[in-house]
Motif scaffolding. Structure first.
Motif, PDB file in Angstrom:
ATOM      1  N   TYR A 122      -2.216   1.563   5.965  1.00 32.29           N
ATOM      2  CA  TYR A 122      -1.076   1.626   6.893  1.00 32.29           C
ATOM      3  C   TYR A 122       0.246   1.481   6.147  1.00 32.29           C
ATOM      4  CZ  TYR A 122      -4.225   1.318  10.912  1.00 32.29           C
ATOM      5  OH  TYR A 122      -5.193   1.573  11.850  1.00 32.29           O
ATOM      6  N   LEU A 123       0.295   0.550   5.194  1.00 34.02           N
ATOM      7  CA  LEU A 123       1.528   0.356   4.437  1.00 34.02           C
ATOM      8  C   LEU A 123       1.856   1.593   3.595  1.00 34.02           C
ATOM      9  CD1 LEU A 123       1.169  -3.349   3.198  1.00 34.02           C
ATOM     10  CD2 LEU A 123       2.707  -2.465   4.964  1.00 34.02           C
ATOM     11  N   GLY A 124       0.835   2.167   2.951  1.00 41.72           N
ATOM     12  CA  GLY A 124       1.058   3.359   2.150  1.00 41.72           C
ATOM     13  C   GLY A 124       1.571   4.519   2.979  1.00 41.72           C
ATOM     14  N   LYS A 125       0.967   4.708   4.154  1.00 43.96           N
ATOM     15  CA  LYS A 125       1.399   5.808   5.012  1.00 43.96           C
ATOM     16  C   LYS A 125       2.815   5.585   5.521  1.00 43.96           C
ATOM     17  CE  LYS A 125      -0.186   8.661   8.859  1.00 43.96           C
ATOM     18  NZ  LYS A 125      -0.382   9.862   8.026  1.00 43.96           N
ATOM     19  N   ALA A 126       3.154   4.334   5.866  1.00 45.24           N
ATOM     20  CA  ALA A 126       4.505   4.034   6.340  1.00 45.24           C
ATOM     21  C   ALA A 126       5.547   4.306   5.256  1.00 45.24           C
ATOM     22  CB  ALA A 126       4.588   2.580   6.798  1.00 45.24           C
ATOM     23  N   VAL A 127       5.265   3.847   4.043  1.00 45.66           N
ATOM     24  CA  VAL A 127       6.194   4.097   2.930  1.00 45.66           C
ATOM     25  C   VAL A 127       6.302   5.596   2.660  1.00 45.66           C
ATOM     26  CG1 VAL A 127       6.602   3.737   0.470  1.00 45.66           C
ATOM     27  CG2 VAL A 127       5.810   1.837   1.893  1.00 45.66           C
ATOM     28  N   GLY A 128       5.177   6.295   2.727  1.00 46.06           N
ATOM     29  CA  GLY A 128       5.182   7.733   2.505  1.00 46.06           C
ATOM     30  C   GLY A 128       6.027   8.473   3.527  1.00 46.06           C
ATOM     31  N   LEU A 129       5.916   8.083   4.788  1.00 46.47           N
ATOM     32  CA  LEU A 129       6.722   8.724   5.834  1.00 46.47           C
ATOM     33  C   LEU A 129       8.209   8.450   5.641  1.00 46.47           C
ATOM     34  CD1 LEU A 129       4.461   8.082   8.963  1.00 46.47           C
ATOM     35  CD2 LEU A 129       4.888  10.271   7.818  1.00 46.47           C
ATOM     36  N   LEU A 130       8.548   7.231   5.207  1.00 44.92           N
ATOM     37  CA  LEU A 130       9.949   6.908   4.936  1.00 44.92           C
ATOM     38  C   LEU A 130      10.487   7.756   3.784  1.00 44.92           C
ATOM     39  CD1 LEU A 130       9.987   3.009   5.315  1.00 44.92           C
ATOM     40  CD2 LEU A 130      11.040   4.694   6.843  1.00 44.92           C
ATOM     41  N   LEU A 131       9.666   7.926   2.743  1.00 46.90           N
ATOM     42  CA  LEU A 131      10.087   8.765   1.620  1.00 46.90           C
ATOM     43  C   LEU A 131      10.246  10.220   2.047  1.00 46.90           C
ATOM     44  CD1 LEU A 131       7.870   7.284  -1.242  1.00 46.90           C
ATOM     45  CD2 LEU A 131      10.361   7.148  -1.061  1.00 46.90           C
ATOM     46  N   ALA A 132       9.358  10.696   2.913  1.00 47.93           N
ATOM     47  CA  ALA A 132       9.476  12.066   3.416  1.00 47.93           C
ATOM     48  C   ALA A 132      10.761  12.234   4.222  1.00 47.93           C
ATOM     49  CB  ALA A 132       8.259  12.414   4.271  1.00 47.93           C
ATOM     50  N   LEU A 133      11.085  11.225   5.046  1.00 46.50           N
ATOM     51  CA  LEU A 133      12.329  11.268   5.815  1.00 46.50           C
ATOM     52  C   LEU A 133      13.532  11.292   4.883  1.00 46.50           C
ATOM     53  CD1 LEU A 133      13.942  11.088   8.454  1.00 46.50           C
ATOM     54  CD2 LEU A 133      13.672   8.586   8.355  1.00 46.50           C
ATOM     55  N   TRP A 134      13.485  10.479   3.823  1.00 44.74           N
ATOM     56  CA  TRP A 134      14.588  10.441   2.861  1.00 44.74           C
ATOM     57  C   TRP A 134      14.745  11.783   2.158  1.00 44.74           C
ATOM     58  CZ3 TRP A 134      18.854   8.166   2.063  1.00 44.74           C
ATOM     59  CH2 TRP A 134      19.474   8.174   0.811  1.00 44.74           C
TER      60      TRP A 134
END
Length: 312
Positions: A122-134
């Protein structure tokens, strides 16, 4: 040469710091000891790990793949940061968008979670989505004319709304305003290219002088212009000085003579002179200073009891 961009971050920064210390203090013995300590500090841990026959290392496993990818991305990001100062701003932003998007893919941001997902998933996916948004924000900001990685959408803030409200002419106006501001700031500096030009200027001044050593490849110099000199409080205090700049980007013989005159290893470096052209040796600034720190230096220079700096 390309691999040095990746390997260089391991030792380049501390080595540059020690060399700068030696050039500023001229204490060769202490500088030599500092280099010796740096070498041992870089290698001693590796020697200990090697001598332990692997007893100090964690056991290899699937988790090592994630660690390998993480440090690979960090090394590439550091390498990209090192070359940003010589690249156009739009290209630098595109590079950061690519690295962010790539990191998101490696963190499985666009893949469904496994059936028995754990907290790490869950943490990895959340960080990944934030990076994609950035990454998306950087791409949108670059297309709209933004040139600031920390504020990619600043072009909309500058016009007080979306680009559609004011037409296509408003898109990118924030970036143009920033560029115009940087040009206006640079225009306030009198450029000197040799020791003779500097001496002539100092001999004919009736105000205190600030000499700024600058280079296009100097990250700290660019940060000083962008974050420090542009501060309203700092700008007001600088208005009392004759602002002089030595651009040593090309590292010509005259550039090296100017640096040697003040015992500088390279930029950034700022020297202050009183209204009689005399160097204030204890007021020199080496390295980046934020607006508050630099403002305090200006106050200290202005507060000298004799001669009064701000009177003719």
């Amino acid at each position: 040469m390309v691999s040095a961009l990746i390997v260089g971050p391991c030792v380049a920064e501390p080595l540059a710091g020690v060399l700068l210390f030696i050039s500023q203090t001229s204490r060769l013995v202490l500088g030599g000891l500092a280099l010796f300590a740096l070498a041992w500090g870089e290698g001693l841990l590796l020697l200990l790990v090697g001598a332990s026959s692997g007893a100090l290392l964690p056991r290899a496993g699937a988790w090592m793949e994630g660690v390998k990818r993480l440090f690979g991305i960090l090394l590439l990001a550091t390498a990209w940061w090192m070359v940003n100062s010589i690249l156009p701003a739009w290209l630098a932003m595109l590079g950061w968008a690519f690295l962010s998007g790539w990191s998101a893919v490696m963190l499985h941001a666009f893949e469904p979670l496994p059936t028995e997902a754990r907290l790490a998933h869950y943490l990895g996916k959340a960080v990944g989505l934030l990076l994609a948004l950035w990454a998306a924000l950087l791409l949108i900001g670059t297309a709209a004319g933004g040139r600031d990685i920390l504020q990619p959408l600043a072009v909309w803030q500058a016009v007080g709304g979306s680009p559609g409200e004011g037409g296509a002419a408003q898109v990118g106006s924030g970036a143009r305003a920033d560029a115009a501001g940087a040009k206006a700031l640079r225009a306030k500096f009198t450029q000197v290219t040799s020791v003779a030009e500097l001496d002539n200027l100092l001999a004919n001044t009736s105000r205190p002088v600030m000499l700024d050593f600058y280079a296009d490849w100097c990250v700290s110099c660019i940060e000083m212009e962008k974050f420090t000199f542009s501060d309203p409080v700092v700008a007001e205090k600088l208005s009392h000085f004759v602002l002089v700049q030595a651009d040593v980007t090309k590292n010509t013989a005259d550039d090296r003579a100017l640096l040697k005159r003040f015992h500088l290893f390279g930029p950034p470096g700022i020297m202050f002179f009183d209204l009689h052209g005399r160097l204030l040796a204890d007021a020199r600034v080496i390295g980046f200073k934020n607006a508050g720190q630099f403002s305090a230096v200006l106050d200290r220079v202005a507060g000298r009891p004799a001669p009064p700096l701000f009177t003719r």
